[in-house]
Scaffold this motif. Structure first.
Motif, PDB file in Angstrom:
ATOM      1  N   THR A   1       0.103   2.687  -6.418  1.00 35.81           N
ATOM      2  CA  THR A   1      -1.155   2.767  -5.672  1.00 35.81           C
ATOM      3  C   THR A   1      -2.099   3.727  -6.378  1.00 35.81           C
ATOM      4  O   THR A   1      -1.658   4.704  -6.971  1.00 35.81           O
ATOM      5  CB  THR A   1      -0.966   3.256  -4.213  1.00 35.81           C
ATOM      6  OG1 THR A   1      -0.624   4.656  -4.219  1.00 35.81           O
ATOM      7  CG2 THR A   1       0.113   2.470  -3.489  1.00 35.81           C
TER       8      THR A   1
ATOM      9  N   GLY B   1      -4.739   4.763  -1.174  1.00 33.85           N
ATOM     10  CA  GLY B   1      -3.523   5.006  -1.943  1.00 33.85           C
ATOM     11  C   GLY B   1      -3.111   6.461  -1.810  1.00 33.85           C
ATOM     12  O   GLY B   1      -3.822   7.270  -1.207  1.00 33.85           O
TER      13      GLY B   1
ATOM     14  N   GLY C   1       0.815  -1.219   0.000  1.00 30.23           N
ATOM     15  CA  GLY C   1       0.000   0.000   0.000  1.00 30.23           C
ATOM     16  C   GLY C   1       0.846   1.265   0.000  1.00 30.23           C
ATOM     17  O   GLY C   1       2.075   1.226  -0.145  1.00 30.23           O
ATOM     18  N   HIS C   2       0.169   2.385   0.235  1.00 30.14           N
ATOM     19  CA  HIS C   2       0.851   3.676   0.183  1.00 30.14           C
ATOM     20  C   HIS C   2       1.930   3.797   1.251  1.00 30.14           C
ATOM     21  O   HIS C   2       2.940   4.480   1.039  1.00 30.14           O
ATOM     22  CB  HIS C   2      -0.184   4.809   0.348  1.00 30.14           C
ATOM     23  CG  HIS C   2       0.433   6.165   0.366  1.00 30.14           C
ATOM     24  ND1 HIS C   2       1.096   6.692  -0.726  1.00 30.14           N
ATOM     25  CD2 HIS C   2       0.506   7.111   1.348  1.00 30.14           C
ATOM     26  CE1 HIS C   2       1.543   7.908  -0.414  1.00 30.14           C
ATOM     27  NE2 HIS C   2       1.205   8.177   0.821  1.00 30.14           N
TER      28      HIS C   2
ATOM     29  N   GLN D   1      -7.553   1.160   1.085  1.00 27.49           N
ATOM     30  CA  GLN D   1      -6.600   0.067   1.304  1.00 27.49           C
ATOM     31  C   GLN D   1      -6.908  -0.720   2.580  1.00 27.49           C
ATOM     32  O   GLN D   1      -7.130  -1.915   2.511  1.00 27.49           O
ATOM     33  CB  GLN D   1      -5.166   0.632   1.301  1.00 27.49           C
ATOM     34  CG  GLN D   1      -4.791   1.173  -0.091  1.00 27.49           C
ATOM     35  CD  GLN D   1      -3.354   1.608  -0.227  1.00 27.49           C
ATOM     36  OE1 GLN D   1      -2.678   1.892   0.738  1.00 27.49           O
ATOM     37  NE2 GLN D   1      -2.879   1.668  -1.466  1.00 27.49           N
TER      38      GLN D   1
END
Ligand SMILES: [Zn+2]
Length: 415
Positions: A218, A211, A165-166, A224
């Motif tokens: 992302t 994201g 993820g981010h 997420q």
């Protein structure tokens, strides 16, 4: 023409008085009562060991040999400013490829340097929402101990996020098997990560709900973490009395984070009416970084930002400012958060003029960065106002901060 508000300043910070017996006095042309939006003429502030002990008007102090008087007859005093979204370890002019090779100790040195720069820009308190390896926690502790000079810091440890993820690092090849230190999947793993961050000194928690602009691979608007994971993080952090910040651009991620009970939503780019209503209902603070887009779109390419990330910034830019205007109009709780590190540290105050341009009054913009930020940190009895019993975090500006006509002064004076 853009309005110019709050061009800071002369930072006056009384954290550690060298001589415990001595008093410090500050007299000035005026002082802003941020709660009521009133300018008080000719104030005299008495400070004892970093705390404001009295405020009077049109008085001259009787000084002992050890006492100090700071006389600022042409300046207006306002509370030290607070930025609720900074990343002191990062420097926007260093390309991301070079940052990949940076050690945690090197990041800590950067953070110490930028904490001083941020203080000298008039920001006496910041919340650092995410850094690798507890680097900013060490800097915070160094400042608190008087080893180094810098803003007061609320420090989240590593940001929590899902695998890939981010808040993970997706720029390295799979065979290196690198995972960012805040990655935790599933409610219990996320709770453990909160506990780990607290164990090593975090006094705020940050997680990535959606994201983001600057991560690889992302989608900026896509959620997420699940509701269950967000709820677990919030419950665990609140049980330990820590505020929780959720990075969230996309609408569903924003709503889910608010329902999970976060204290602040960071970025809050794609707000629909329901998200605004939810934020109002829950009293959630929005921390919207509406200045840095200009820096990224002007200097991102020369600083080595990838086209993928520039493209995501273009998607967010105007939408986020529209969302900001609608949220202000609806009366949602707002704090001042800039994502310093996306633009150079020390330019934090540039966001004030954008907040006024996109819907706030000058007073509201100052309140976002003082009393509102203090409320978010649950420090509103000690920070965010020039008031008896409060910490003497005071800065001085030229002109009337409520009328857009103050001007920069680069001089700084640290007590
Ligand atoms: Zn950020």
């Amino acid at each position: 023409m853009k309005k110019q508000l709050l061009c800071t300043s002369i930072a006056l910070l009384c954290l550690n008085s060298i001589n415990a017996q001595a008093l410090t006095y500050i007299s000035a042309k005026a002082m802003l009562d941020v709660e009521n939006g009133k300018l008080i003429q000719s104030p005299l502030i008495t400070i004892d060991n970093g705390v404001i002990t009295s405020i009077s008007q049109n008085k001259k102090p009787t000084l002992t040999k050890e006492d100090e008087l700071i006389n600022l007859p042409e300046l207006t005093l306002i509370p030290g400013l607070m930025d609720m979204h900074v990343h002191l370890t990062s420097d926007p002019t260093v390309p991301r490829s070079e940052r990949l090779g940076q050690s945690v100790p090197r990041m800590a040195v950067k953070a110490a340097y930028f904490a001083k720069k941020t203080l000298e820009a008039g920001f006496t308190t910041v919340r650092n929402v995410g850094a690798e390896g507890y680097s900013v926690i060490a800097v915070r502790d160094g400042i608190n101990a008087g080893d180094i000079v810098g803003s007061r810091i609320w420090a989240a440890g590593p940001s929590l996020g899902i695998t890939g993820g981010h808040c993970d690092n997706n720029r390295l090849p799979p065979e290196l098997k690198y995972t960012s230190s805040g990655v935790a999947d599933g409610p219990w793993a996320a709770r453990v990560k909160v506990r780990e961050n607290i164990k090593y000194g975090a006094n705020a928690i940050k997680f990535c709900a959606t994201g983001g602009v600057f991560s690889k691979g992302t989608k900026v608007g896509v959620q997420q973490y699940s509701f269950e994971e967000m709820k677990a993080i919030v419950d665990e952090a609140h049980m330990r009395d820590l505020p929780v910040a959720a990075h969230a651009h996309g609408t569903s991620g924003i709503k889910t984070a608010i329902k999970a009970g976060v204290d602040s939503v960071e970025h809050a780019s794609f707000l629909d009416d329901e998200a605004i209503a939810l934020a109002k209902k829950h009293g959630t603070w929005l921390s919207m970084d509406i200045y840095n887009t200009e820096y990224t779109l002007s200097f991102g390419e020369q600083n080595g930002v990838d086209e993928e990330n520039l493209n995501k910034e273009r998607q967010v830019s105007k939408k986020q400012r529209d969302s900001f205007s609608r949220a202000v109009k609806a009366g949602v709780n707002m704090v001042f958060g800039t994502d310093a590190a996306i633009y150079p540290h020390g330019d934090n105050a540039k966001q004030f003029s954008r907040m006024v341009e996109f819907g706030m009054t000058e007073l509201q913009a100052i309140q976002a960065s003082t009393i509102n930020s203090a409320k978010l940190l649950k420090m509103d009895g000690q920070l965010g106002q020039i008031k008896t019993g409060f910490a003497a975090d005071i800065i001085a500006v030229k002109g009337n901060p409520l009328k857009n006509n103050c001007s920069f002064s680069s001089r700084s004076h640290l007590l």
